[in-house]
Design a protein around this motif. Structure first.
Motif, PDB file in Angstrom:
ATOM      1  N   ILE A  72       0.893  45.560  13.122  1.00 63.11           N
ATOM      2  CA  ILE A  72       0.369  47.175  13.345  1.00 63.11           C
ATOM      3  C   ILE A  72       1.343  47.969  14.342  1.00 63.11           C
ATOM      4  O   ILE A  72       1.600  48.667  14.139  1.00 63.11           O
ATOM      5  N   GLU A  73       1.686  47.020  15.371  1.00 66.78           N
ATOM      6  CA  GLU A  73       2.555  47.547  16.473  1.00 66.78           C
ATOM      7  C   GLU A  73       3.787  47.831  15.852  1.00 66.78           C
ATOM      8  O   GLU A  73       4.459  49.116  16.136  1.00 66.78           O
ATOM      9  N   LEU A  74       4.320  47.028  15.122  1.00 66.90           N
ATOM     10  CA  LEU A  74       5.841  47.318  14.362  1.00 66.90           C
ATOM     11  C   LEU A  74       5.584  48.658  13.346  1.00 66.90           C
ATOM     12  O   LEU A  74       6.511  49.471  13.504  1.00 66.90           O
ATOM     13  N   GLU A  75       4.409  48.802  12.820  1.00 63.49           N
ATOM     14  CA  GLU A  75       4.406  49.653  11.637  1.00 63.49           C
ATOM     15  C   GLU A  75       4.308  50.924  12.554  1.00 63.49           C
ATOM     16  O   GLU A  75       4.632  52.185  11.913  1.00 63.49           O
ATOM     17  N   GLN A  76       3.617  51.064  13.809  1.00 64.01           N
ATOM     18  CA  GLN A  76       3.313  52.278  14.373  1.00 64.01           C
ATOM     19  C   GLN A  76       4.818  52.672  15.096  1.00 64.01           C
ATOM     20  O   GLN A  76       5.040  53.825  15.262  1.00 64.01           O
ATOM     21  N   LEU A  77       5.733  52.062  15.101  1.00 57.85           N
ATOM     22  CA  LEU A  77       6.948  52.203  15.358  1.00 57.85           C
ATOM     23  C   LEU A  77       8.017  52.802  14.137  1.00 57.85           C
ATOM     24  O   LEU A  77       9.351  52.844  14.540  1.00 57.85           O
ATOM     25  N   GLY A  78       7.406  52.527  12.857  1.00 56.77           N
ATOM     26  CA  GLY A  78       8.165  52.946  11.731  1.00 56.77           C
ATOM     27  C   GLY A  78       8.915  51.910  11.208  1.00 56.77           C
ATOM     28  O   GLY A  78       9.631  52.063  10.356  1.00 56.77           O
ATOM     29  N   ILE A  79       8.666  50.494  11.513  1.00 54.77           N
ATOM     30  CA  ILE A  79       9.254  49.237  11.126  1.00 54.77           C
ATOM     31  C   ILE A  79       8.294  48.742   9.925  1.00 54.77           C
ATOM     32  O   ILE A  79       7.280  48.407  10.423  1.00 54.77           O
ATOM     33  N   GLU A  80       8.961  48.564   8.883  1.00 53.41           N
ATOM     34  CA  GLU A  80       8.270  47.742   7.941  1.00 53.41           C
ATOM     35  C   GLU A  80       8.026  46.289   8.255  1.00 53.41           C
ATOM     36  O   GLU A  80       9.054  45.737   8.645  1.00 53.41           O
TER      37      GLU A  80
ATOM     38  N   ASN B 139      17.258  48.667  13.409  1.00 45.48           N
ATOM     39  CA  ASN B 139      18.565  48.948  12.529  1.00 45.48           C
ATOM     40  C   ASN B 139      18.468  48.487  11.072  1.00 45.48           C
ATOM     41  O   ASN B 139      19.511  48.163  10.575  1.00 45.48           O
ATOM     42  N   GLY B 140      17.433  48.820  10.653  1.00 44.20           N
ATOM     43  CA  GLY B 140      17.237  48.831   9.039  1.00 44.20           C
ATOM     44  C   GLY B 140      16.620  47.837   8.479  1.00 44.20           C
ATOM     45  O   GLY B 140      16.702  47.526   7.245  1.00 44.20           O
ATOM     46  N   PHE B 141      16.209  46.945   9.266  1.00 41.28           N
ATOM     47  CA  PHE B 141      15.645  45.571   8.631  1.00 41.28           C
ATOM     48  C   PHE B 141      14.007  45.699   8.368  1.00 41.28           C
ATOM     49  O   PHE B 141      13.186  46.321   9.084  1.00 41.28           O
TER      50      PHE B 141
ATOM     51  N   MET C  66      17.541  47.428   1.884  1.00 38.34           N
ATOM     52  CA  MET C  66      17.107  47.185   3.121  1.00 38.34           C
ATOM     53  C   MET C  66      17.200  45.630   3.188  1.00 38.34           C
ATOM     54  O   MET C  66      16.622  45.113   2.429  1.00 38.34           O
ATOM     55  N   LYS C  67      17.682  45.291   4.225  1.00 35.85           N
ATOM     56  CA  LYS C  67      17.553  43.767   4.584  1.00 35.85           C
ATOM     57  C   LYS C  67      16.341  43.215   5.236  1.00 35.85           C
ATOM     58  O   LYS C  67      15.697  43.997   5.752  1.00 35.85           O
ATOM     59  N   THR C  68      16.175  42.070   5.299  1.00 30.54           N
ATOM     60  CA  THR C  68      15.154  41.343   5.636  1.00 30.54           C
ATOM     61  C   THR C  68      15.352  40.228   6.876  1.00 30.54           C
ATOM     62  O   THR C  68      16.154  39.507   6.495  1.00 30.54           O
ATOM     63  N   ILE C  69      14.660  40.355   7.738  1.00 31.97           N
ATOM     64  CA  ILE C  69      14.702  39.205   8.717  1.00 31.97           C
ATOM     65  C   ILE C  69      13.564  38.526   8.856  1.00 31.97           C
ATOM     66  O   ILE C  69      12.286  39.222   8.865  1.00 31.97           O
ATOM     67  N   ALA C  70      13.511  37.169   8.760  1.00 35.35           N
ATOM     68  CA  ALA C  70      12.170  36.298   9.124  1.00 35.35           C
ATOM     69  C   ALA C  70      12.141  35.700  10.299  1.00 35.35           C
ATOM     70  O   ALA C  70      13.174  34.914  10.776  1.00 35.35           O
ATOM     71  N   ILE C  71      11.201  35.739  11.314  1.00 38.59           N
ATOM     72  CA  ILE C  71      11.214  35.343  12.390  1.00 38.59           C
ATOM     73  C   ILE C  71      10.430  34.245  12.638  1.00 38.59           C
ATOM     74  O   ILE C  71       8.985  34.592  12.557  1.00 38.59           O
ATOM     75  N   VAL C  72      10.463  32.989  12.818  1.00 43.97           N
ATOM     76  CA  VAL C  72       9.718  31.930  12.658  1.00 43.97           C
ATOM     77  C   VAL C  72       9.309  31.469  14.240  1.00 43.97           C
ATOM     78  O   VAL C  72      10.141  31.356  15.204  1.00 43.97           O
ATOM     79  N   GLY C  73       7.847  31.473  14.546  1.00 43.37           N
ATOM     80  CA  GLY C  73       7.613  31.283  15.828  1.00 43.37           C
ATOM     81  C   GLY C  73       7.300  32.734  16.528  1.00 43.37           C
ATOM     82  O   GLY C  73       7.271  32.908  17.731  1.00 43.37           O
ATOM     83  N   ALA C  74       7.298  33.509  15.640  1.00 44.51           N
ATOM     84  CA  ALA C  74       6.932  35.087  16.360  1.00 44.51           C
ATOM     85  C   ALA C  74       6.054  35.185  17.322  1.00 44.51           C
ATOM     86  O   ALA C  74       4.650  34.865  17.090  1.00 44.51           O
ATOM     87  N   GLY C  75       6.209  35.776  18.423  1.00 48.00           N
ATOM     88  CA  GLY C  75       5.077  36.233  19.238  1.00 48.00           C
ATOM     89  C   GLY C  75       5.272  37.530  19.890  1.00 48.00           C
ATOM     90  O   GLY C  75       6.055  38.275  19.753  1.00 48.00           O
ATOM     91  N   GLU C  76       4.484  37.603  20.914  1.00 50.09           N
ATOM     92  CA  GLU C  76       4.202  38.990  21.834  1.00 50.09           C
ATOM     93  C   GLU C  76       5.651  39.148  22.712  1.00 50.09           C
ATOM     94  O   GLU C  76       5.763  40.302  22.997  1.00 50.09           O
ATOM     95  N   GLY C  77       6.458  38.317  23.008  1.00 50.34           N
ATOM     96  CA  GLY C  77       7.591  38.436  23.824  1.00 50.34           C
ATOM     97  C   GLY C  77       8.820  38.615  23.064  1.00 50.34           C
ATOM     98  O   GLY C  77       9.036  39.630  22.623  1.00 50.34           O
ATOM     99  N   LEU C  78       9.636  37.552  22.981  1.00 50.02           N
ATOM    100  CA  LEU C  78      10.881  37.586  22.623  1.00 50.02           C
ATOM    101  C   LEU C  78      11.094  37.813  21.104  1.00 50.02           C
ATOM    102  O   LEU C  78      12.006  38.746  20.594  1.00 50.02           O
ATOM    103  N   GLY C  79      10.157  37.284  20.377  1.00 51.26           N
ATOM    104  CA  GLY C  79      10.206  37.588  19.025  1.00 51.26           C
ATOM    105  C   GLY C  79       9.771  38.852  18.650  1.00 51.26           C
ATOM    106  O   GLY C  79      10.373  39.430  17.721  1.00 51.26           O
TER     107      GLY C  79
END
Length: 219
Positions: free
Chosen positions: A43-51, A24-26, A1-14
Motif C-alpha cells: 500500500i505504501e509503495l502504491e501511494q508513491l506510484g510504484i507498482e 527507477n522504473g521497476f 517495465m523491469k521487475t525486482i524481487a526482494i526476498v526478506g522484505a521489511g520496513e527498513g532496508l528492504g
C-alpha cells in the motif's frame, strides 16, 4: 517495465531498496513470511506510484520459496533483479563461544540455503536471456569477524564466497552478482537505509565492482 524481487522484505532496508528501484522504473515483488506486513508495504509503495505486490514465503521452506517465485513470474513474467536480504531474529544469534551444531545449522539454512533456493528460481531464465542481476545484502560479519555474531558469521562468510564465485562465472553471460555488507547499525528512520539503497542502485547500474562494505564514512 523491469521487475525486482526482494526476498526478506521489511520496513527498513528492504523498503528503501523497493522505493529506489521502483522510482527507477521497476515493478516490485515483495517476498517475506509476514503477509500482513507485506500488504502494508505494498500500500505504501502504491501511494508513491510504484507498482508492487506481495508474496508470502518462509525462506526456511524451499517449497514456499518455489511457490512464491512461481506466483511472481505468473504475475510479472521475467524477474530482472533478485535482492536477498533477510535478517535473522536477534534471539537466533549466538556469540562464538556459544556456537552449537544446531544454531550454526539454522543460520546456514537461513542465510545460505534460502539464498540458493531463491537463486535457483531466477537464474535459468536469466541465463536464457543473458540478462539479470543477483544482489545479496549481509551484515559486516561476512567480511570482518564479529565474535558476538559467531554463528551468523560462519554462514554469511560462506554466502560471500558463493557470491564472488557467481560474479566470476556470470560476468561474461550478461548477469551481475554483487554483495553489499553493512558494518554499521541502522537505526529506524535515520535515512541510512535510503543511502544504502542508493549505493545498491549505483552498483547495479554500473556493475563495476562485486562488493561494497558500508561503514560510517561511506554514509
Amino acid at each position: 517495465m523491469k521487475t525486482i524481487a526482494i526476498v526478506g522484505a521489511g520496513e527498513g532496508l528492504g523498503m528503501s531498496i523497493a522505493k529506489k528501484f521502483g522510482q527507477n522504473g521497476f515493478r516490485v515483488a515483495l517476498i517475506a513470511r509476514n503477509d500482513e506486513k507485506l500488504n502494508r508495504l505494498v500500500i505504501e509503495l502504491e501511494q508513491l506510484g510504484i507498482e508492487a505486490a506481495s508474496f508470502q514465503a518462509d525462506i526456511l521452506n524451499k517449497e514456499q520459496i518455489e511457490m512464491a517465485f512461481a506466483a511472481v513470474k505468473e504475475r510479472y513474467g521475467f524477474i530482472d533483479v533478485l535482492e536477498y536480504s533477510p535478517t535473522p531474529s536477534f534471539n537466533t544469534v549466538a556469540p562464538s563461544l556459544d556456537v552449537t551444531e544446531e544454531n550454526a545449522l539454522y543460520q546456514f539454512q537461513f542465510n545460505v540455503l534460502g539464498a540458493l533456493s531463491s537463486v535457483r528460481q531466477v537464474l535459468p531464465e536469466m541465463l536464457d536471456k543473458q540478462s539479470g542481476a543477483l544482489l545479496f545484502t549481509t551484515g559486516g560479519a561476512a567480511i570482518h569477524p564479529v565474535p558476538m555474531m559467531g554463528n551468523v558469521g560462519i554462514a554469511v562468510s560462506g554466502l560471500r564466497n558463493y557470491i564472488f564465485n557467481l560474479n566470476s562465472e556470470l560476468a561474461d553471460k550478461g548477469i551481475y552478482a554483487g554483495h553489499l555488507s553493512i558494518g554499521i547499525w541502522m537505526q529506524p528512520n535515520s535515512g541510512v537505509q535510503d543511502k544504502i539503497a542508493d549505493i545498491w542502485y549505483d552498483m547495479y547500474s554500473k556493475r563495476d565492482r562485486v562488493e561494497e562494505y558500508i561503514t560510517e564514512d561511506k554514509i
